[in-house]
Scaffold this active site. Structure first.
Site, PDB file in Angstrom:
ATOM      1  N   LYS A  55       0.806  -1.145   0.047  1.00  0.00           N
ATOM      2  CA  LYS A  55       0.149  -0.042   0.003  1.00  0.00           C
ATOM      3  C   LYS A  55       0.675   1.203  -0.179  1.00  0.00           C
ATOM      4  O   LYS A  55       2.029   1.231   0.154  1.00  0.00           O
ATOM      5  CB  LYS A  55      -0.936  -0.213   1.272  1.00  0.00           C
ATOM      6  CG  LYS A  55      -2.103  -1.203   0.850  1.00  0.00           C
ATOM      7  CD  LYS A  55      -3.315  -0.672   1.747  1.00  0.00           C
ATOM      8  CE  LYS A  55      -4.337  -2.120   1.249  1.00  0.00           C
ATOM      9  NZ  LYS A  55      -5.420  -2.166   2.324  1.00  0.00           N
ATOM     10  N   ARG A  77      -3.861 -10.107   4.428  1.00  0.00           N
ATOM     11  CA  ARG A  77      -4.062 -10.192   2.901  1.00  0.00           C
ATOM     12  C   ARG A  77      -2.716  -9.612   2.099  1.00  0.00           C
ATOM     13  O   ARG A  77      -2.523  -8.526   2.454  1.00  0.00           O
ATOM     14  CB  ARG A  77      -5.327  -9.210   2.702  1.00  0.00           C
ATOM     15  CG  ARG A  77      -5.905  -9.359   1.312  1.00  0.00           C
ATOM     16  CD  ARG A  77      -7.047  -8.324   1.005  1.00  0.00           C
ATOM     17  NE  ARG A  77      -7.572  -8.162   0.060  1.00  0.00           N
ATOM     18  CZ  ARG A  77      -7.121  -7.255  -0.929  1.00  0.00           C
ATOM     19  NH1 ARG A  77      -6.063  -6.564  -0.848  1.00  0.00           N
ATOM     20  NH2 ARG A  77      -7.558  -7.537  -2.381  1.00  0.00           N
TER      21      ARG A  77
HETATM   22  N1  HH2 Z   1      -7.499  -3.888   0.608  1.00  0.00           N
HETATM   23  C1  HH2 Z   1      -7.787  -3.875  -0.630  1.00  0.00           C
HETATM   24  C2  HH2 Z   1      -8.739  -4.559  -0.947  1.00  0.00           C
HETATM   25  N2  HH2 Z   1      -9.498  -5.503  -0.270  1.00  0.00           N
HETATM   26  N3  HH2 Z   1      -9.933  -6.335   1.810  1.00  0.00           N
HETATM   27  C3  HH2 Z   1      -9.761  -6.249   3.010  1.00  0.00           C
HETATM   28  N4  HH2 Z   1     -10.412  -6.931   3.983  1.00  0.00           N
HETATM   29  N5  HH2 Z   1      -8.541  -5.458   3.581  1.00  0.00           N
HETATM   30  C4  HH2 Z   1      -7.921  -4.625   2.772  1.00  0.00           C
HETATM   31  O1  HH2 Z   1      -6.949  -3.934   3.280  1.00  0.00           O
HETATM   32  C5  HH2 Z   1      -8.243  -4.727   1.471  1.00  0.00           C
HETATM   33  C6  HH2 Z   1      -9.277  -5.430   0.986  1.00  0.00           C
HETATM   34  C7  HH2 Z   1      -6.835  -2.997  -1.641  1.00  0.00           C
HETATM   35  O2  HH2 Z   1      -5.611  -3.677  -2.363  1.00  0.00           O
HETATM   36  P1  HH2 Z   1      -5.803  -4.398  -3.701  1.00  0.00           P
HETATM   37  O3  HH2 Z   1      -6.781  -5.491  -3.880  1.00  0.00           O
HETATM   38  O4  HH2 Z   1      -4.481  -4.823  -4.058  1.00  0.00           O
HETATM   39  O5  HH2 Z   1      -6.126  -3.279  -4.692  1.00  0.00           O
HETATM   40  P2  HH2 Z   1      -7.301  -3.004  -5.340  1.00  0.00           P
HETATM   41  O6  HH2 Z   1      -8.369  -2.407  -4.200  1.00  0.00           O
HETATM   42  O7  HH2 Z   1      -6.989  -1.833  -6.273  1.00  0.00           O
HETATM   43  O8  HH2 Z   1      -7.847  -4.291  -5.972  1.00  0.00           O
END
Ligand code: HH2
Length: 275
Positions: A211, A247
């Site tokens: 992040k 995660r």
């Molecule tokens: N962060 C993201 C997405 N989903 N779910 C939970 N439970 N906790 C988190 O911190 C979280 C999440 C953001 O990361 P990412 O999926 O890599 O990116 P994007 O939201 O752009 O798909």
């Protein structure tokens, strides 16, 4: 140290912040997910709508069309349980019917009034995450009087709402939502406060992998793919703070780090993680 599970991120999105577009094709996403399973993931978290700051919403049918073939293929191909990262009850329902075992809802059942009853009817594990505002605008100057107290109160209220609708307490995971409407200082305060958030008896999930606030703490301001060191530091801090699941994008490296951490904590390298 209690077991900290590792959830591998599989993004079927064109615009996710760290790997947007890389796994958009079915085949690429399937191979990536199976690599993460091989690397030791305890869960595979499939998302078809980016929640990064500024991301555009995705239509329900498009989300289902992107997700379902992959859920079905993975359920056949690996015993590792599947989680679906969606704010939409209809998408969660479709994924769970196809064999997914967890609904990871970054809106904590706040996106759609059908959320709580759907979660209760599905009977699956449920992640309730804190987000201030919505992805399009959440990083526009987020403010709190007491970030830890406010996030804690929000999560406990959402958990109570879910339980009132019929979700079993044992199915609920709480997640402080690192980066979701939070400054670097807010994120750091929440990481430090994990033991307090864990003290309510709900399982804790935590996501800080790659992040932006990692880059904010590094003068080199690295791109998402170069934030592994910070991601691992945060995963270890989360495990120490009582998180039951992290995660992450870099599953193999995180699993290894957690094994070493568990061995140090317990004096026995079988104690903290299986395998
Ligand atoms: N962060 C993201 C997405 N989903 N779910 C939970 N439970 N906790 C988190 O911190 C979280 C999440 C953001 O990361 P990412 O999926 O890599 O990116 P994007 O939201 O752009 O798909």
């Amino acid at each position: 140290m209690p077991v900290c599970q590792v959830m591998g991120v599989v993004n079927l999105t064109p615009d996710s912040f760290s790997d947007g577009g890389a796994f958009l094709s079915f085949q690429a996403a399937l191979e990536h997910a199976l690599d993460l399973a091989q690397a030791g993931a305890d869960w595979l978290d499939l998302g078809a709508e980016s929640t990064r700051p500024g991301a555009e919403p995705v239509e329900e049918n498009q989300e289902i069309d992107r997700l379902l073939p992959l859920v079905e293929a993975l359920v056949r191909a690996t015993p590792v349980p599947i989680s679906v990262d969606t704010m939409k009850p209809a998408v969660a329902r479709a994924a769970i019917k196809s064999g997914a075992r967890m609904w990871n809802d970054v809106s904590a059942l706040g996106f759609d009034p059908q959320g709580p009853t759907t979660a209760a009817a599905l009977g699956c594990d449920l992640v309730l995450m804190h987000m201030r505002g919505e992805p399009r605008s959440m990083q526009d100057n987020p403010r709190y009087d007491d970030v830890v107290g406010e996030v804690e109160a929000f999560l406990l209220a959402r958990a109570a709402m879910a339980q009132a609708a019929g979700v079993a307490r044992s199915r609920i995971w709480l997640d402080p939502g690192i980066g979701f409407g939070k400054t670097t200082e807010h994120n750091l305060a929440l990481v430090r406060a994990l033991p307090r958030l864990a003290s309510h008896g709900y399982r804790l999930a935590f996501g800080a992998s790659r992040k932006r606030f990692i880059a904010a703490l590094d003068p080199a301001k690295p791109d998402p793919g170069q934030r592994l060191g910070g991601s691992i530091a945060l995963a270890l801090a989360a495990a120490r703070g009582g998180a039951g699941m992290v995660r992450v994008h870099d599953v193999r490296e995180t699993v290894q780090a957690l094994r070493v951490e568990a061995a140090l904590a317990d004096g026995n390298n079988q104690a903290g993680r299986k395998g």
